[in-house]
Design a protein around this motif. Structure first.
Motif, PDB file in Angstrom:
ATOM      1  N   ASN A 125      46.612  52.318  43.479  1.00 30.75           N
ATOM      2  CA  ASN A 125      46.623  51.511  44.696  1.00 30.75           C
ATOM      3  C   ASN A 125      47.261  50.140  44.506  1.00 30.75           C
ATOM      4  OD1 ASN A 125      44.902  52.919  47.000  1.00 30.75           O
ATOM      5  ND2 ASN A 125      43.966  53.433  45.036  1.00 30.75           N
ATOM      6  N   GLY A 126      47.812  49.901  43.321  1.00 30.66           N
ATOM      7  CA  GLY A 126      48.500  48.628  43.095  1.00 30.66           C
ATOM      8  C   GLY A 126      47.615  47.419  43.285  1.00 30.66           C
ATOM      9  N   LEU A 127      46.370  47.497  42.817  1.00 34.19           N
ATOM     10  CA  LEU A 127      45.419  46.397  42.994  1.00 34.19           C
ATOM     11  C   LEU A 127      45.675  45.328  41.934  1.00 34.19           C
ATOM     12  CD1 LEU A 127      42.196  48.473  43.772  1.00 34.19           C
ATOM     13  CD2 LEU A 127      43.889  47.561  45.370  1.00 34.19           C
ATOM     14  N   ASP A 128      46.664  44.497  42.225  1.00 35.07           N
ATOM     15  CA  ASP A 128      47.102  43.496  41.249  1.00 35.07           C
ATOM     16  C   ASP A 128      46.488  42.126  41.473  1.00 35.07           C
ATOM     17  OD1 ASP A 128      48.426  43.168  43.631  1.00 35.07           O
ATOM     18  OD2 ASP A 128      50.448  43.156  42.780  1.00 35.07           O
ATOM     19  N   GLY A 129      45.684  41.983  42.508  1.00 33.77           N
ATOM     20  CA  GLY A 129      45.001  40.720  42.762  1.00 33.77           C
ATOM     21  C   GLY A 129      43.519  40.825  42.460  1.00 33.77           C
ATOM     22  N   GLU A 130      42.931  39.734  42.007  1.00 32.29           N
ATOM     23  CA  GLU A 130      41.502  39.734  41.651  1.00 32.29           C
ATOM     24  C   GLU A 130      40.881  38.397  41.993  1.00 32.29           C
ATOM     25  OE1 GLU A 130      38.786  39.797  37.580  1.00 32.29           O
ATOM     26  OE2 GLU A 130      40.545  41.119  37.707  1.00 32.29           O
ATOM     27  N   VAL A 131      39.688  38.451  42.585  1.00 34.53           N
ATOM     28  CA  VAL A 131      38.875  37.262  42.810  1.00 34.53           C
ATOM     29  C   VAL A 131      37.515  37.491  42.166  1.00 34.53           C
ATOM     30  CG1 VAL A 131      37.561  35.967  44.540  1.00 34.53           C
ATOM     31  CG2 VAL A 131      39.986  36.416  44.909  1.00 34.53           C
ATOM     32  N   THR A 132      37.074  36.533  41.372  1.00 33.70           N
ATOM     33  CA  THR A 132      35.718  36.540  40.826  1.00 33.70           C
ATOM     34  C   THR A 132      34.937  35.483  41.596  1.00 33.70           C
ATOM     35  OG1 THR A 132      36.560  37.192  38.657  1.00 33.70           O
ATOM     36  CG2 THR A 132      34.328  36.303  38.736  1.00 33.70           C
ATOM     37  N   TRP A 133      34.028  35.926  42.458  1.00 34.54           N
ATOM     38  CA  TRP A 133      33.370  35.037  43.410  1.00 34.54           C
ATOM     39  C   TRP A 133      32.043  34.526  42.858  1.00 34.54           C
ATOM     40  CZ3 TRP A 133      35.331  33.291  47.969  1.00 34.54           C
ATOM     41  CH2 TRP A 133      34.467  32.574  48.795  1.00 34.54           C
ATOM     42  N   THR A 134      31.865  33.209  42.856  1.00 34.15           N
ATOM     43  CA  THR A 134      30.617  32.621  42.356  1.00 34.15           C
ATOM     44  C   THR A 134      29.958  31.676  43.364  1.00 34.15           C
ATOM     45  OG1 THR A 134      31.862  30.827  41.303  1.00 34.15           O
ATOM     46  CG2 THR A 134      31.368  32.770  39.954  1.00 34.15           C
ATOM     47  N   THR A 135      30.670  31.286  44.407  1.00 36.49           N
ATOM     48  CA  THR A 135      30.113  30.352  45.388  1.00 36.49           C
ATOM     49  C   THR A 135      28.864  30.935  46.035  1.00 36.49           C
ATOM     50  OG1 THR A 135      32.318  29.479  45.858  1.00 36.49           O
ATOM     51  CG2 THR A 135      30.593  29.051  47.492  1.00 36.49           C
ATOM     52  N   GLY A 136      27.765  30.204  46.001  1.00 36.86           N
ATOM     53  CA  GLY A 136      26.528  30.641  46.635  1.00 36.86           C
ATOM     54  C   GLY A 136      25.787  31.743  45.918  1.00 36.86           C
TER      55      GLY A 136
END
Length: 270
Positions: free
Chosen positions: A221-232
């Protein structure tokens, strides 16, 4: 330069629709992000598998009921739906329960003379799509008996992802990565994958603590973006513990071992 789908959606006021296989998955995996996003855009959690079934139950299903503190699946799922409504309403998040049967309680479609006999009480496993949890339901594959169900899910997800009739782009879908290999999570992921709409895939907590992402799926699926979410993240424990029928067994003593939330997507030009 690139931008991520999540940030772009929130900045532009795009509604978020979080596909939750079960009644707690969205909050477990995306609770911190949803709480933040809800301050800026509408957020809806659509939970797909929200019902049980009458007995007879498999051994795995009986164990699950025991851990939940109940003996009847229909009673359990009534309680779970109530918990979900309570938690999401308190978070100011819209909820929708689709009403499909959860994998542990899903039976094969009866055929021929077996339809007249009804489910087997001596060996319920033979009538169930996933007769045992580890060997079948969490084995990382979808049963051929779920082919009709997958088509139903695909239609449902497609309708949720449809463009706005007024000409808008429609909501942004969030779907599970199916880390851990649970068939219900795989079904929802597959329906999202075939929707032909932009999708952000989230890491399935608590499976993310011990298991890895399906590299073939990411590559396909070409998932080349990543976010590691820590806010809240620190405020996430309370809503998770609001799912009382599940959290008592999952998090003994009320301690939730929080971890950053994981999101994968296709990067877009900024």
């Amino acid at each position: 330069m690139t931008a991520d789908l999540l940030t772009t959606a929130v900045v532009k006021g795009v509604p978020l629709v979080v596909l939750s296989p079960h009644l707690d998955d969205a909050v477990l995996s995306c609770g911190a992000l949803m709480a933040h996003a809800r301050q800026h855009v509408p957020v809806t959690v659509v939970t797909l598998f929200t019902t049980g079934a009458p007995p007879p139950y498999t051994l795995s299903a009986r164990r699950f009921l025991h851990l939940s503190g109940m003996r009847d699946a229909e009673e359990l799922y009534a309680a779970r739906r109530a918990e979900d409504r309570e938690v999401l309403t308190a978070m100011d998040i819209t909820w929708r329960h689709v009403g499909l049967t959860e994998g542990l309680f899903r039976r094969k479609t009866p055929r021929g003379s077996r339809a007249a006999r009804g489910p087997s009480r001596l060996l319920p496993e033979r009538d169930h799509v996933y007769p045992a949890y580890r060997r079948y339901l969490a084995a990382g594959r979808i049963s051929p008996h779920d082919s009709d169900l997958l088509r139903t899910l695909t239609r449902t997800v497609g309708s949720l992802a449809a463009p706005d009739p007024s000409g808008g782009a429609g909501p942004l879908l969030l779907a599970p990565l199916a880390i851990g290999g649970h068939a219900d999570h795989l079904l929802v992921r597959t329906a999202a994958e075939t929707s032909r709409r932009p999708v952000v895939y989230y890491g399935d907590f608590p499976y993310t603590r011990h298991e890895t992402v399906d590299a073939d799926f990411v590559r396909r699926n070409g998932l080349d973006g990543e976010v590691t979410w820590t806010t809240g993240l620190g405020a996430k424990s309370a809503p998770i513990l609001g799912y009382r029928t599940q959290s008592r067994a999952m998090f003994p003593g009320g301690h939730v071992p929080l971890a950053p939330e994981l999101y994968l997507f296709n990067e877009i030009p900024s």
